[in-house]
Write an enzyme that holds these catalytic residues in place. Structure first.
Site, PDB file in Angstrom:
ATOM      1  N   ARG A  77       0.816  -1.220   0.000  1.00 50.25           N
ATOM      2  CA  ARG A  77       0.000   0.000   0.000  1.00 50.25           C
ATOM      3  C   ARG A  77       0.848   1.268   0.000  1.00 50.25           C
ATOM      4  NH1 ARG A  77      -3.692  -1.762   4.087  1.00 50.25           N
ATOM      5  NH2 ARG A  77      -2.307  -0.612   5.435  1.00 50.25           N
ATOM      6  N   LYS A 228      -6.444  12.610 -17.370  1.00 48.74           N
ATOM      7  CA  LYS A 228      -6.524  13.512 -18.526  1.00 48.74           C
ATOM      8  C   LYS A 228      -5.158  13.642 -19.199  1.00 48.74           C
ATOM      9  CE  LYS A 228     -10.735  13.803 -17.176  1.00 48.74           C
ATOM     10  NZ  LYS A 228     -11.298  14.760 -16.237  1.00 48.74           N
TER      11      LYS A 228
HETATM   12  C1  LIG Z   1     -12.045  14.516 -15.118  1.00 47.72           C
HETATM   13  C2  LIG Z   1     -11.848  15.552 -14.099  1.00 47.72           C
HETATM   14  C3  LIG Z   1     -11.638  15.205 -12.765  1.00 47.72           C
HETATM   15  C4  LIG Z   1     -11.759  13.801 -12.247  1.00 47.72           C
HETATM   16  O1  LIG Z   1     -10.912  12.865 -12.781  1.00 47.72           O
HETATM   17  P1  LIG Z   1     -11.301  11.315 -12.800  1.00 47.72           P
HETATM   18  O2  LIG Z   1      -9.989  10.647 -12.930  1.00 47.72           O
HETATM   19  O3  LIG Z   1     -12.207  11.158 -13.985  1.00 47.72           O
HETATM   20  O4  LIG Z   1     -12.006  10.992 -11.524  1.00 47.72           O
HETATM   21  C5  LIG Z   1     -11.386  16.214 -11.861  1.00 47.72           C
HETATM   22  N1  LIG Z   1     -11.375  17.494 -12.236  1.00 47.72           N
HETATM   23  C6  LIG Z   1     -11.575  17.877 -13.492  1.00 47.72           C
HETATM   24  C7  LIG Z   1     -11.528  19.328 -13.842  1.00 47.72           C
HETATM   25  C8  LIG Z   1     -11.841  16.921 -14.481  1.00 47.72           C
HETATM   26  O5  LIG Z   1     -12.113  17.308 -15.720  1.00 47.72           O
END
Ligand SMILES: *Cc1c(COP(=O)(O)O)cnc(C)c1O
Length: 417
Positions: A77, A228
């Site tokens: 972990r 992203k």
């Molecule tokens: C997609 C997104 C998140 C969350 O990310 P996940 O990995 O999909 O949970 C957080 N903040 C913003 C601005 C996003 O576009």
């Protein structure tokens, strides 16, 4: 037992930030986190799958109980060189950071960061145009936890300053706002909060530390969805929160209490993405600006909401505070119905319909932000009621002229519907 590789045990510090040579962002992204003791003779750290970490002896196991720090073998972990290398690389790319915690998604990073600074009875001020799950965490999970969320309009600095009271422990910011893409004056909002003694958290997924050094603009914790830009290939979920020494310790303590960890396979994918992230950000920013400028010239378009574009809401703050952007922006069709907007998106061939962004491929997403605003106006003052319906584009790595041709075809297709 045969000979095992030896690793420096214990608290390591990022090394790149110590060099006195100026290092450009792309060079930094190539070098970051690649310690020879972790990578050995190969370029990337191996994928260390493991729950159990073996000790040399009982004496070593007992000695290690004294420590809870990065870069020390203990148990799965707490990670292995695969995850440590990624966390270190992210820290190297975040000016002002002392450490980075990894989470299984961006949303988990947001929840983990908020829980690390809040206690029952606290008030959390939340920027009205935050990512929808942030709003849900604040008004759902945190409410059950005894925290009161109050939403504020980030363009009204006086009302924001007046909203602080003795119970206000933290503010949750995001730049630019989700879907509607307004860039707030983060240094101002952060300075007001710091002055009132509140912790400042910011969701910096759009620009990342590469385009907006949030910790150097007054924020205490910066959160990014690695899903992203860092992942960059639409094949992995992960999140990160980075901070200076004091807040990093709090993040770490809370994440460990919640049992947050990421798989080494996923960490290796994100590390791979990170090497090309600045390059991809540069390309998608340039393409997005070309496409946004083209859209602005079209009679079918009422508003373009793109931080890099002059005249977009908060563009002046982007120009002042940011060194980069990305491919994500929104626009509003002029005088079209909901059906026409759906037909427009259905006609596109190079843009997929789907959530997320920051991948190599372009996406289009219709939205109605009025549903998720409670303290600021949407549609904006002076806009028509139907301008509430927007389309968000995530520009990928395709040629911009091909994407423009695709959008052009979709405009023609909805003309007579
Ligand atoms: C997609 C997104 C998140 C969350 O990310 P996940 O990995 O999909 O949970 C957080 N903040 C913003 C601005 C996003 O576009």
């Amino acid at each position: 037992m045969g000979r095992r590789p030896r690793y420096t045990q214990g608290n390591w510090r990022p090394t790149l930030s110590k060099t006195d040579k100026p290092i450009g962002t792309r060079t930094r992204a190539v070098l970051a986190g690649r310690r020879e003791e972790w990578t050995g003779r190969v370029v990337n750290p191996p994928i260390w799958r493991g729950s159990t970490h073996l000790y040399e002896s009982e004496a070593e196991r007992v000695e290690c109980l004294k420590y809870n720090e990065d870069g020390r073998f203990h148990y799965g972990r707490r990670g292995s060189p695969t995850q440590w290398a990624l966390a270190e690389a992210l820290t190297e790319l975040e000016p002002g950071a002392d450490g980075t915690m990894l989470y299984p998604s961006g949303t988990a990073a947001l929840a983990g960061a908020m829980m690390s600074v809040l206690e029952p009875g606290d008030v959390l001020l939340v920027q009205d145009n935050v990512y929808e799950p942030t709003r849900s965490i604040a008004s759902g999970l945190l409410k059950r936890w005894g925290v009161e969320a109050r939403f504020f309009d980030p363009s009204d600095h006086d009302a924001y300053a007046a909203a602080f009271d003795d119970r206000t422990a933290a503010v949750m910011l995001e730049t630019p706002g989700s879907l509607t893409m307004e860039v707030p004056d983060i240094p101002r909002l952060a300075a007001i909060a710091q002055d009132k003694g509140a912790s400042v958290l910011v969701d910096n997924t759009w620009a990342t530390g590469v385009g907006f050094p949030a910790l150097e603009h007054g924020c205490d914790i910066t959160i990014t969805a690695l899903t992203k830009h860092a992942g960059g290939h639409s094949d992995v979920m992960m999140g990160a929160a980075s901070a200076g020494r004091k807040y990093y310790a709090r993040l770490r303590h809370t994440a460990q209490s919640l049992g947050q960890c990421v798989s080494p396979d996923d960490a290796a994918l994100v590390s791979r993405g990170l090497r090309t992230m600045p390059l991809r950000l540069g390309q998608t920013t340039a393409s997005a600006l070309t496409i946004a400028t083209w859209l602005q010239s079209r009679p079918e378009v009422a508003h373009v909401l793109c931080p890099m574009l002059e005249g977009s809401p908060g563009h002046e703050y982007w120009a002042r505070d940011f060194t980069g952007g990305c491919g994500l922006f929104s626009f509003v069709l002029a005088g079209h119905t909901d059906t026409q907007r759906s037909a427009f998106v259905d006609t596109l061939e190079l843009f997929g319909i789907g959530y997320s962004w920051g991948g190599f491929e372009s996406l289009a997403l219709p939205f109605d932000a009025a549903r998720i605003r409670s303290a600021s106006a949407w549609p904006k003052a002076g806009w028509r009621e139907e301008d509430r319906l927007g389309i968000r584009l995530a520009i990928g790595l395709e040629n911009a002229e091909d994407l423009i041709a695709d959008l052009d075809r979709a405009f023609s297709a909805i003309k007579h519907r």
